[in-house]
Motif scaffolding. Structure first.
Motif, short mmCIF file in Angstrom:
data_model
loop_
_atom_site.label_atom_id
_atom_site.label_comp_id
_atom_site.label_asym_id
_atom_site.label_seq_id
_atom_site.Cartn_x
_atom_site.Cartn_y
_atom_site.Cartn_z
N ILE A 142 0.84 -1.20 0.00
CA ILE A 142 0.00 0.00 0.00
C ILE A 142 0.88 1.25 0.00
O ILE A 142 1.86 1.32 0.72
CB ILE A 142 -0.92 0.03 1.24
N THR A 143 0.50 2.21 -0.82
CA THR A 143 1.27 3.45 -0.82
C THR A 143 0.37 4.60 -0.36
O THR A 143 -0.85 4.55 -0.50
CB THR A 143 1.84 3.73 -2.23
N LEU A 144 0.98 5.61 0.22
CA LEU A 144 0.21 6.75 0.72
C LEU A 144 0.52 7.98 -0.12
O LEU A 144 1.68 8.30 -0.36
CB LEU A 144 0.58 7.02 2.18
N ILE A 145 -0.52 8.64 -0.57
CA ILE A 145 -0.33 9.88 -1.33
C ILE A 145 -0.92 11.02 -0.51
O ILE A 145 -2.08 10.95 -0.10
CB ILE A 145 -1.01 9.79 -2.71
N VAL A 146 -0.12 12.03 -0.27
CA VAL A 146 -0.56 13.14 0.56
C VAL A 146 -0.70 14.38 -0.30
O VAL A 146 0.15 14.67 -1.13
CB VAL A 146 0.47 13.40 1.68
N ILE A 201 -3.70 4.73 -0.62
CA ILE A 201 -4.46 5.50 0.36
C ILE A 201 -4.12 6.96 0.09
O ILE A 201 -2.95 7.28 -0.12
CB ILE A 201 -4.03 5.15 1.79
N LYS A 202 -5.13 7.81 0.07
CA LYS A 202 -4.85 9.22 -0.14
C LYS A 202 -5.28 10.02 1.06
O LYS A 202 -6.36 9.78 1.61
CB LYS A 202 -5.61 9.73 -1.37
N VAL A 262 -9.85 10.96 3.69
CA VAL A 262 -9.07 9.73 3.68
C VAL A 262 -9.72 8.84 2.64
O VAL A 262 -10.88 8.45 2.80
CB VAL A 262 -9.13 9.02 5.05
N SER A 263 -9.01 8.57 1.54
CA SER A 263 -9.66 7.73 0.54
C SER A 263 -8.78 6.55 0.19
O SER A 263 -7.56 6.61 0.32
CB SER A 263 -10.00 8.53 -0.71
#
Lengths: 731, 98
Positions: A422-426, A474-475, A489-490
């Motif tokens: 899973i990667t997180l994009i902010v 996950i954004k 949070v998407s």
């Protein structure tokens, strides 16, 4: 400079360096590590080790040394920085952080659990170094003893040694630094082949100041470290001491130059170099002779000679320049920031709240006096009060970015734990909101993120079947929208399963079978207490205590949470929070004799409720607003206010204030529009907490109390009353 | 931290605890008074910690005694002191055989 202050600086610096190290490491997981990132990680570890060495923090030095050694291999491309190694470094980061915390707590020794953990990490690091794991934990004392024993003294002449010459400034000791500590630290990087301790500058007994430093050292040093690393040892005294470091196999002329540079007599230094095995007598004689020959021609400064001869590696110069720039930048920044006790700020904002109320009072009196001068000055004051209010409130505003950054690590760790990629994009990290809100939003956000990772994102095989990219996303996003901040949070996971939620809701008795519900209403069920659809309880989520707590926490901040989900595509949770908790711009309206305040940021427009719409009222509670359905609510009916018996004709005309909240518009029907009003929010007492649609109270200039409309609550009520779904306005 | 007692003609100074920048000024005074004697002994068995300031005081005391042709003995150096001398290659200077 006292030692405690220096230690404090070390602690603060270490924390910052560890944070940098962590974020750099996390960065390497997303993109191939470039040299710069690896160097940054290495430098962080190296600086921590160096500073810790100065303070004699053996535990930190010992641990960080191993980490640094492995990093060095990575830097030299002997090792590939893969995700396993990066994880190990992250764990090392945590360990160093724990050790630093230990120092901060003022503990002299580390507790066994922490030491064991450190030893375990070191064992794993040693695998990369090709060192067999050490069975027993070596105590620092034993280590030191071993170092001393292993160090050959005197005569062993080895050719490949560095020569380090140190002359410390008189104030070194007073500045809290101990030259012997540098020597001890140097021992951790190689072997001190021989040392000459020079006490020539030691004055006669009466003149000697016990707190000044008079010693110098000539060291012959065997090590694989590069020049930058060795120089790094002395970084903290660079300005306070004369330090010369000559690489192995330097030209004899350089040694001669070096001898000339030093304060002691040539002959004595020559002897020292010979004694320390750096030069032979013959080499020295030849060198001195050659030097004398060219001395008459040109006298070059030592610096240029060093560069010319390759003694100073260009990288060293670059690193030094960069470091200096960093220090300069940091210095430029520091004086512009002032730390303020949060209580003081709260007091200020409370006082400004009172000022706003008092200002409104004066304004009322001025209007009543009908004196143009008085009205003008009162308006002037009002303008300034507004500005003061805005700047005072902005003092409390902080960017949400820091909160978001924390989640990089969370997502990384949890995804490992769940064995999902899973990667997180902010995005929107620069969005500002009130500090109190930032502090309180961390936990609910954490829960939502974990929830999305655990329940939202499907396992890789399922994702493959559904034709989605294997890596889940996950954004985190934040932006301002009509007086609120929205934090989303998407995830691109499986989405919420409506049927299952509804079934569960019926099973738990939250909804009755056959009840007609909109998607939104069904989704909101997951916020009900004791509701969890997770088929299995994991240690991440699924205990059903979380989501209702999340909702409560957000509601406590006068915020709300919405869900948008599409099965198989993903889910977006939007938290909507008021920008500030203290003073807002309000829109004052009147119904009968009561005054109400609607948050101005939520007001879209005001229109008149015309006769034809009023005549239709029996059948419906909505109007046609430029082709859109606008449901409305009468405050008079909602709060069961008495009809104003002596209302004149003008008051009988009604107005609609159109408000928008979270993409939903409704109209609020009021008697009169009184205009803009600076509103200091006063909380309502506990006994009023069950009243829906009222968010607080405020005091008007006349001293009367006006209630503040809670638009979110109001919209909910209107929606509950409407049989058909409310028109959604697409944006 | 430090005490001195007469022992025959030899003036003996026992240094206890740390021999560091924190105690250096005080220690220098003590050594100063000691220098009026012909024969001096500095007992280093109780030194738990020594730094550069401590080390250079010992060097100073020794040089001063040599200048004034007095005898000085650094007796039973502790672990910490020995490690320090070792590192600085001063064992011979202080009369310790490795």
């Amino acid at each position: 400079m006292n030692l405690d202050a220096a230690l404090q600086t070390f602690l603060v610096e270490s924390r910052e360096l560890l944070e940098n190290m962590e974020s750099s490491l996390l960065q390497t997981e997303h993109q191939a590590a470039d040299t710069e990132t690896i160097n940054a990680i290495f430098r962080a570890a190296h600086t921590i080790k160096g500073s810790a060495g100065l303070f004699g923090l053996d535990d930190i030095v010992k641990f960080t040394h191993v980490v640094e050694s492995v990093l060095d291999k990575v830097r030299n491309n002997e090792l590939q920085l893969d995700s396993d190694l990066a994880s190990l470094f992250l764990e090392s980061c945590d360990q160093i952080s724990a050790l630093v915390g230990n120092v901060e707590a003022g503990n002299d020794s580390i507790d066994p659990a922490l030491a064991d953990k450190g030893a375990a990490i070191i064992d794993r690091l040693n695998v990369y170094l090709g060192v067999a794991p050490v069975a027993a934990v070596v105590t620092p004392a034993a280590q030191q003893a071993a170092n001393v024993a292993a160090q050959p003294q005197g005569a062993v002449a080895e050719t490949d040694n560095w020569h380090i010459s140190l002359r410390f400034g008189v104030d070194v000791l007073r500045n809290g630094m101990d030259p012997l500590a540098f020597m001890r630290y140097l021992q951790t990087m190689g072997t001190i082949v021989s040392v000459m301790t020079l006490s020539d500058t030691l004055p006669a007994f009466p003149e000697m100041d016990a707190e000044s430093c008079y010693l110098g050292f000539e060291i012959s040093f065997k090590s694989d470290a590069d020049k930058a690393t060795i120089e790094g040892v002395f970084e903290f005294v660079r300005e306070d001491a004369r330090i010369r470091i000559l690489p192995p196999r330097s030209r004899i002329a350089e040694y001669v130059d070096f001898i000339r540079e030093l304060p002691e007599e040539e002959q004595r230094l020559g002897e020292i170099l010979i004694a320390s095995g750096t030069l032979t007598q013959q080499e020295l004689d030849e060198g001195l002779k050659a030097q004398a020959d060219i001395a008459n021609e040109v006298s070059l400064p030592l610096g240029s000679i060093l560069v010319e001869n390759g003694a100073v590696q260009p990288a060293v110069v670059e690193a030094a320049a960069e470091k200096q720039q960093q220090i300069k930048d940091a210095k430029a920044k520091v004086p512009r920031l002032i730390r303020i006790d949060a209580d003081k700020l709260d007091t200020l904002i409370n006082l400004i709240g009172e000022l706003v109320i008092a200002g409104a009072g004066i304004n009322v009196l001025a209007q009543r006096s009908a004196s143009p001068e008085l009205i003008e000055s009162s308006e002037n004051i009002g303008k300034f009060i507004e500005e003061v209010r805005d700047s005072a409130l902005s003092l409390r505003m902080v960017q949400i970015g820091e909160t978001f950054t924390k989640f990089q690590r969370v997502v990384r760790d949890v995804s490992k734990e769940l064995k999902k990629d899973i990667t997180l994009i902010v995005s929107g990290a620069e969005t500002e909101l009130d500090k109190t809100v930032v502090e309180k939003i961390g936990d609910p956000l954490m829960h939502l993120v974990r929830n999305s990772m655990d329940h939202g994102i499907e396992p890789a095989d399922v994702r493959q079947q559904r034709g989605k990219p294997l890596q889940g996303t996950i954004k985190l996003n934040a932006y301002h929208e009509s007086g609120s901040i929205v934090i989303e949070v998407s995830d691109d996971g499986g989405g919420l399963n409506k049927d299952r939620i509804l079934a569960k809701g019926i099973e738990k008795g939250i909804v009755s079978p056959g009840q007609v519900m909109t998607d939104q209403e069904i989704f909101k069920l997951i916020f009900a207490a004791g509701f969890s659809t997770a088929e299995q309880v994991t240690n991440i989520s699924g205990r059903g205590v979380g989501m209702d707590v999340v909702r409560q926490n957000i509601e406590a901040l006068r915020g709300s949470i919405g869900i948008d989900s599409e099965q198989g595509v993903g889910t977006t949770m939007s938290i909507r929070l008021p920008l500030t908790l203290a003073i807002i711009d309000g829109f004052l309206v009147q119904v009968g004799k009561s005054a109400f305040v609607i948050p101005l940021d939520l007001v879209v427009e005001c229109i008149e409720l015309n006769e034809s719409d009023r005549s239709n009222e029996e059948s419906r509670n909505y109007i046609n607003l430029r082709g859109e359905v606008l449901p409305y609510v009468r405050l008079r009916d909602l709060f069961e206010l008495d009809v104003d018996s002596d209302a004149d004709d003008e008051a009988a005309r009604e107005n609609i204030v159109v408000v928008q909240y979270a993409n939903t518009r409704v109209g609020i029907v009021v008697d009169r529009l009184l205009g803009e009003f600076q509103t200091v929010i006063k909380p309502l007492g506990k006994i009023f907490s069950h009243i829906r649609g009222i968010g607080g109270s405020t005091i008007l200039g006349s001293g009367e109390v006006a209630l503040i409309i809670d638009v979110a609550g109001l919209i909910e009520q209107v929606q509950a009353r409407e049989p058909q779904p409310v028109q959604m306005i697409s944006d | 931290m430090a005490s001195s007692k007469k022992k025959g003609a030899v003036e003996k100074l026992i240094v206890e605890g740390e021999l560091t920048i924190y105690t250096a000024a005080e220690m220098k005074e003590k050594i100063g008074t000691l220098l009026s004697n012909e024969s001096i002994e500095i007992d280093l068995s109780q030194v738990g910690e020594i730094d550069t300031a401590g080390l250079q005081l010992l060097l100073l005391a020794q040089r001063e005694c040599a200048k004034q042709e007095k005898t000085i003995v650094f007796s039973s150096p502790s672990e910490a002191v020995l490690a320090c001398w070792n590192m600085c290659n001063l064992q011979e200077t202080f009369g310790v055989t490795a």
